[in-house]
Design a protein around this motif. Sequence first.
Motif: not given
Length: 387
Positions: A172-184
């Motif tokens: 879950l934390t990895d998915v959230v971090a990946a979304a942040r990388e895309r400025d989402a």
Amino acid sequence: MADRDEQKKKRRRLAAWARSHRLLARTPADGTLGERLAELAEHAGTVHDLDEPADLYGDGVVAALEQRVAELLGTEAAAFFPTGTMAQQVALRCWAGRTGNPVVALHPLAHPEVHEGGALGAVSGLRTVHPTSARRLPTADEIRACADQFGTLMLELPLRDAGFVLPTWQELTDVVAAARERDAVVHLDGARLWECAPHFGKGLAEIAGLADSVYVSFYKSLGGLSGAALAGPESLVAEARTWRHRYGGQVFQQYPAALSALIGLDRELPRLPAYAAHARTVAGALAEGFAASAVPWFRVHPQPPHTHQFHVWLPYGVDELDEASVRQAEETGVTLFRRWFPESGGTPLPPGVSLTEVTVAAAGLEWSAEDVRAAVADFVSRLPGDR
């Protein structure tokens, strides 16, 4: 004619469940109007001062509920909504306006895709994309690989139509971090967030703190009459209140729903870890019971359950399974299963295959593993034997 037949079946089911002395869970829908009103009157004074004036357009007890939710989730503010569908649509609409991007990444089995009639596009002009079609939440790599540029990632915790499944905390934390990388931004469909804490081993505020906003339900898991809340930053919640009014959600008085939500937070929320733990016992005993029976095959999913809810699949038609379920309740006073369905997440299952949702709550804590295995044997005895 078909409608009359279905109403007759519904009344029969409700009567059988009401008379059962043993169930895995009693739901708010099981009670009569009088019983529900009496229960509300009995407990309302324990959660709020009933000498206060009744609420008007969201003040009073409704405001108190909003404050309680914000404190539990660790957010700046929260707004009460009459339905979760409205709360979530408003949240996603607000984020689209703030990010300038009307694309929402979510799972194809998520509630807006399966249960809301295409409302995100029809009402708010939003477009959805699916980072994965696997029957689980997307991974961080799938978020990074998504070809569409999305403004909001919506994660349903747990993903009900996949079997009430959850990722691990690291996933879950990895998915959230990946979304942040895309400025989402990240929004949690937390209709059942209340029951996720045991699986993650984290508190509600820590889970909600991963996201920019979260919606929670008061009748799912907590047994409230209705209603939901959207929680997040003060500025987002203030904007959401404006859209709530525009959507027709600024209801004159909502004290019954608000009081029942507060009762649920006091009485049911502390019990959910016990329900989730016992669901593992029940699921294991169900699997043992079916393995020892004459059914050709079965599926208990996930095994073990991630929350206090899970799916059971059997190779029989809905009519056969519903009849066996209601006859067991009528003749023995034991309700093992409730309703069976010929589809999963809006997709038809193969002919002759059905699934049911199993919930373990307060009533289910009385069941031992042997009780479950015995109920399975009795249930299977009522199924057609020519397989």
